[in-house]
Design a protein around this motif. Structure first.
Motif, mmCIF file in Angstrom:
data_model
loop_
_atom_site.group_PDB
_atom_site.id
_atom_site.type_symbol
_atom_site.label_atom_id
_atom_site.label_comp_id
_atom_site.label_asym_id
_atom_site.label_seq_id
_atom_site.Cartn_x
_atom_site.Cartn_y
_atom_site.Cartn_z
ATOM 1 N N PRO A 5 9.576 7.188 -8.700
ATOM 2 C CA PRO A 5 9.554 7.429 -10.157
ATOM 3 C C PRO A 5 10.862 7.037 -10.836
ATOM 4 O O PRO A 5 10.881 6.790 -12.045
ATOM 5 C CB PRO A 5 9.308 8.947 -10.264
ATOM 6 N N SER A 6 11.947 6.960 -10.081
ATOM 7 C CA SER A 6 13.243 6.692 -10.697
ATOM 8 C C SER A 6 13.473 5.209 -10.970
ATOM 9 O O SER A 6 14.447 4.844 -11.640
ATOM 10 C CB SER A 6 14.376 7.215 -9.800
ATOM 11 N N THR A 7 12.643 4.323 -10.432
ATOM 12 C CA THR A 7 12.790 2.883 -10.641
ATOM 13 C C THR A 7 11.654 2.373 -11.495
ATOM 14 O O THR A 7 10.553 2.943 -11.519
ATOM 15 C CB THR A 7 12.791 2.139 -9.295
ATOM 16 N N GLY A 8 11.913 1.298 -12.195
ATOM 17 C CA GLY A 8 10.896 0.710 -13.040
ATOM 18 C C GLY A 8 9.928 -0.149 -12.251
ATOM 19 O O GLY A 8 9.937 -0.192 -11.012
ATOM 20 N N LEU A 16 0.826 -1.206 0.000
ATOM 21 C CA LEU A 16 0.000 0.000 0.000
ATOM 22 C C LEU A 16 0.863 1.260 0.000
ATOM 23 O O LEU A 16 0.541 2.248 -0.699
ATOM 24 C CB LEU A 16 -0.927 -0.011 1.219
ATOM 25 N N SER A 17 1.947 1.235 0.778
ATOM 26 C CA SER A 17 2.835 2.395 0.804
ATOM 27 C C SER A 17 3.503 2.610 -0.544
ATOM 28 O O SER A 17 3.640 3.765 -1.011
ATOM 29 C CB SER A 17 3.908 2.188 1.885
ATOM 30 N N GLN A 18 3.874 1.515 -1.217
ATOM 31 C CA GLN A 18 4.525 1.650 -2.517
ATOM 32 C C GLN A 18 3.539 2.147 -3.569
ATOM 33 O O GLN A 18 3.899 2.940 -4.467
ATOM 34 C CB GLN A 18 5.111 0.293 -2.939
ATOM 35 N N VAL A 60 8.629 -3.595 -7.476
ATOM 36 C CA VAL A 60 8.208 -4.887 -6.936
ATOM 37 C C VAL A 60 9.261 -5.429 -5.963
ATOM 38 O O VAL A 60 8.947 -5.884 -4.858
ATOM 39 C CB VAL A 60 7.947 -5.888 -8.071
ATOM 40 N N LEU A 61 10.535 -5.399 -6.367
ATOM 41 C CA LEU A 61 11.591 -5.888 -5.491
ATOM 42 C C LEU A 61 11.693 -5.067 -4.214
ATOM 43 O O LEU A 61 11.914 -5.599 -3.121
ATOM 44 C CB LEU A 61 12.933 -5.868 -6.240
ATOM 45 N N TYR A 62 11.514 -3.738 -4.364
ATOM 46 C CA TYR A 62 11.575 -2.873 -3.180
ATOM 47 C C TYR A 62 10.427 -3.204 -2.225
ATOM 48 O O TYR A 62 10.597 -3.231 -0.999
ATOM 49 C CB TYR A 62 11.514 -1.418 -3.611
#
Length: 406
Positions: free
Chosen positions: A135-138, A127-129, A143-145
């Motif tokens: 914006p800098s990651t794809g 939910l936080s993500q 998903v990995l984060y």
């Protein structure tokens, strides 16, 4: 050593005041959260929103009261998380309180609180993500984060649940130890009661029999003292011998009660057995009671408990005949060896015992001898029948099961 004492006292103090410890760490978290909020605002070049203050204070309150009001603090943490998403308050150091309350709910809370904490913890990172994507990651980077951020919440819940399981295990061990201790105490009480009953039976048999013989001989000596001094002298000798035997058996019984004083000591007589029935019957005959004694079957070694039981039954039965049979009473004793048991039959042709002495084993409290007989026979798994004979007198029959003697 003094340092260890101070540390132990400090540890005991902290255990007695868990809410104070939690309040201290909540205050530390409040200070660190305030510094982090100011640092983030300076780096981004804008002032923090006013909603940040109640969010930080609320999360610190969750830490302070987590053990006193676990369920309430868990719900408060969920409400604060929803308010953060609705008010666009990005996560900060104060959100560490969510890990703390998840651990506490898993360790101390009810089942619904533990499940709610696990569900909320696993949903917090996704939910936080979604609310604040990078914006800098794809896509795969996000998903990995997200997966990486889920791990701390899952570990907090697993740690708390492990603590709960461990506490339940130790509580079960303590309960089992307490139950075993109670069972040991109960068994000890039963053993003490059984030993007291055994000693009471032995004392009754020894005292009742020997004193009865001494009374009969004393009466006879007084009666013939002037007319037949030799008979009086013989009666007094019998009284003396019987008294010594009674004292020897009393010493044996008292020796059992003394710790570390073996019963086999030379000071005490051995436990009577079937082979000593001849001596017993001769003693009874010498006291003036005619006794016919016969042994049927093939004599063989018996277990010590059966030997003692048979001897005491005959002893008590003949004592009762002397006490209640009246003048000119006679008795007969039959000892029968069966293949799987030992039979005893003791009869007399006297007046018989009063009815209340044998009804229900001596319900009036006077028939302790018959009570002792029944207890002895029951201890070796036998049966006993006691009561008046159809043709007059009294009859006692017993069947004692035999076991191979070792």
């Amino acid at each position: 050593m003094p340092t260890l004492g101070y540390v132990q006292r400090l540890y005991d103090f902290l255990r007695r005041h868990p809410t104070g410890v939690d309040a201290f760490w909540a205050f530390v978290l409040l200070g660190l959260s305030g510094l982090s909020v100011v640092a983030v605002a300076d780096s981004e070049g804008h002032d923090p929103t006013l909603l940040v203050i109640p969010v930080v204070i609320g999360l610190c309150l969750v830490v302070a009261l987590r053990r006193r009001f676990t369920e309430h603090m868990l719900v408060l943490a969920a409400v604060i998380g929803a308010a953060q998403m609705a008010g666009d308050v990005r996560p900060s150091m104060a959100n560490f309180a969510m890990l703390v309350i998840i651990y506490t709910a898993a360790a101390d809370g009810p089942k619904w609180a533990s499940r709610f904490a696990l569900t909320g913890g696993l949903a917090a990172a996704p939910l936080s993500q979604l609310r604040w994507p990078e914006p800098s990651t794809g896509t795969w980077g996000n998903v990995l984060y997200t997966v990486f951020m889920i791990v701390p919440f899952a570990l907090a819940w697993v740690l708390g649940d492990s603590i709960r399981t461990r506490r339940a295990y130790f509580a079960q061990l303590e309960e089992r130890a307490a139950r075993l201790e109670k069972e040991r105490e109960a068994q000890a009480k039963v053993a003490v009661a059984a030993e007291r009953a055994r000693i009471a039976r032995e004392l009754h048999d020894v005292v009742a029999h020997n004193v009865s013989v001494m009374v009969v001989q004393a009466d006879g000596a007084a009666y013939v003292l002037d007319a037949a001094p030799d008979q009086a002298k013989q009666a007094l000798a019998t009284i003396s011998g019987t008294g010594r035997q009674a004292l020897a058996e009393m010493r044996r019984l008292l020796g059992v009660l003394r710790t570390g004083e073996p019963e086999e000591s030379g000071e005490y007589v051995p436990q009577p057995d079937v082979e000593q029935l001849d001596e017993l019957i001769e003693q009874v005959r010498g006291a003036g009671l005619p006794v016919d004694f016969k042994v049927e079957g093939t004599p063989r070694p018996l277990p010590s408990g059966v030997e003692l039981t048979a001897y005491r039954i005959v002893q008590e039965a003949l004592t009762n005949t002397r006490k209640h049979g009246g003048e000119n009473a006679g008795a007969s004793v039959r000892l029968v060896y069966f293949d799987d048991g030992l039979g005893l039959l003791v009869e007399d042709d006297g007046k018989g015992a009063p009815h209340e002495l044998y009804e229900d084993g001596g319900a009036d409290g006077s028939g302790h001898g018959l009570i002792g007989m029944r207890e002895r026979v029951g201890m070796v798994g036998g049966t006993l029948d006691a009561g008046p004979r159809p043709g007059g007198g009294f009859r006692i029959s017993a069947l004692l099961p035999l076991k191979p003697a070792h």
